[in-house]
Design a protein around this motif. Structure first.
Motif, PDB file in Angstrom:
ATOM      1  N   GLN A   1       0.842  -1.190   0.000  1.00 60.67           N
ATOM      2  CA  GLN A   1       0.000   0.000   0.000  1.00 60.67           C
ATOM      3  C   GLN A   1       0.877   1.240   0.000  1.00 60.67           C
ATOM      4  O   GLN A   1       1.866   1.306   0.735  1.00 60.67           O
ATOM      5  N   LEU A   2       0.515   2.208  -0.813  1.00 64.43           N
ATOM      6  CA  LEU A   2       1.254   3.460  -0.908  1.00 64.43           C
ATOM      7  C   LEU A   2       0.304   4.615  -0.627  1.00 64.43           C
ATOM      8  O   LEU A   2      -0.767   4.713  -1.225  1.00 64.43           O
ATOM      9  N   GLU A   3       0.707   5.493   0.278  1.00 66.99           N
ATOM     10  CA  GLU A   3      -0.131   6.644   0.630  1.00 66.99           C
ATOM     11  C   GLU A   3       0.060   7.763  -0.378  1.00 66.99           C
ATOM     12  O   GLU A   3       1.186   8.080  -0.771  1.00 66.99           O
ATOM     13  N   PHE A   4      -1.034   8.364  -0.811  1.00 62.65           N
ATOM     14  CA  PHE A   4      -0.959   9.499  -1.739  1.00 62.65           C
ATOM     15  C   PHE A   4      -1.778  10.672  -1.208  1.00 62.65           C
ATOM     16  O   PHE A   4      -2.685  10.510  -0.385  1.00 62.65           O
ATOM     17  N   HIS A   5      -1.431  11.863  -1.706  1.00 66.66           N
ATOM     18  CA  HIS A   5      -2.144  13.091  -1.357  1.00 66.66           C
ATOM     19  C   HIS A   5      -2.328  13.906  -2.632  1.00 66.66           C
ATOM     20  O   HIS A   5      -1.371  14.122  -3.386  1.00 66.66           O
ATOM     21  N   GLN A   6      -3.547  14.360  -2.857  1.00 67.95           N
ATOM     22  CA  GLN A   6      -3.831  15.201  -4.020  1.00 67.95           C
ATOM     23  C   GLN A   6      -3.963  16.649  -3.561  1.00 67.95           C
ATOM     24  O   GLN A   6      -4.716  16.965  -2.638  1.00 67.95           O
ATOM     25  N   VAL A   7      -3.238  17.524  -4.245  1.00 73.38           N
ATOM     26  CA  VAL A   7      -3.146  18.936  -3.859  1.00 73.38           C
ATOM     27  C   VAL A   7      -3.487  19.812  -5.050  1.00 73.38           C
ATOM     28  O   VAL A   7      -3.038  19.548  -6.180  1.00 73.38           O
TER      29      VAL A   7
END
Length: 266
Positions: free
Chosen positions: A2-8
């Protein structure tokens, strides 16, 4: 895995404006093919991956179909994520990338990019650019990097002409370089621009920080001042505060976190 992502949303003061970017902070680099597949899955103009190596942050950027050597809005987004989501200490983040050293600092509610100047030179094949745009242009310049042209810049007569332009994207994709930038003196800003890069999977980029490394020195010379307010007049739109400082360009803007989640990989 699992890889954590953030959309900005970068260069944005409210949601759904500016330019969205996806950011992954990794413990170690993934295979380049996998990073390209992840960027294609998100299908945003840029997905940024950052890894800390030898006490320095390394950053890479991928469009849905290609890795690029420099990206402004996704660097702003990455710095925002490191500061706000991962509590990176201090007021400055230093990045290294394919284009050398970059820096992002906090300045109140804004983040300030410190990028290298990219100076464009006159381009002789103006007719093919006019044909792709479908409108006459005042001049065309080209950014040369390495063995060829990296970007093209066409100067139009007015902001209205920039806003109304409807280029033939198939023709734009055949021009040399990654994309075609159009710009003019602004009505309420010092200058405005739009950027088309269909050859690398971006028909029109909402707000492009890296192109302002070309635009800032050009308009600083034309307008006779080093501090400029710019606006990229795409459908989403975004304002950038730019300042020429020798061979560096400072580009300031705001950013907002829009979404966070996890990518599930087998």
């Amino acid at each position: 895995m699992q890889l954590e992502f953030h959309q900005v949303d970068a260069f944005a003061s409210r949601p759904f404006t500016g330019n969205p970017a996806m950011v992954y902070r990794l413990d170690r680099w993934l295979d380049a093919t996998l990073m390209q597949q992840i960027a294609a899955e998100h299908n945003l103009a840029e997905t940024a991956f950052v890894v800390k190596e030898d006490a320095a942050w390394h950053i890479r950027w991928f469009t849905p179909c290609a890795e690029v050597p420099l990206c402004g809005h996704a660097t702003l987004a990455a710095a925002f994520v490191l500061f706000e989501q991962y509590e990176e200490p201090g007021e400055v983040i230093d990045f290294t990338c394919l284009s050398g050293a970059l820096q992002v600092s906090r300045a109140g509610s804004q983040l300030v990019l410190d990028f290298p100047v990219r100076r464009a030179q006159p381009y002789e094949w103006q007719a093919e650019v006019e044909q792709a745009l479908g409108v006459p242009v005042q001049r065309v310049l080209a950014l040369h990097e390495g063995q060829g042209i990296q970007e093209l810049l066409a100067i139009l007569p007015s902001e209205a002409a920039v806003r109304a332009c409807q280029p033939d994207l198939s023709a734009v994709a055949k021009l040399p370089g990654q994309g075609l930038l159009i710009s003019a003196v602004g009505e309420r800003h010092d200058f405005v621009s739009r950027y088309f890069a269909p050859a690398i999977g971006i028909d029109e980029d909402p707000v492009t920080g890296s192109t302002h490394c070309m635009l800032t020195p050009y308009w600083a010379q034309q307008l006779g001042k080093d501090a400029l307010i710019a606006y990229q007049c795409s459908a989403r739109g975004g304002e950038l505060q730019c300042e020429l400082q020798g061979e560096r360009v400072k580009i300031a803007g705001q950013a907002l976190l829009i979404a966070s989640g996890r990518l599930m990989l087998p």
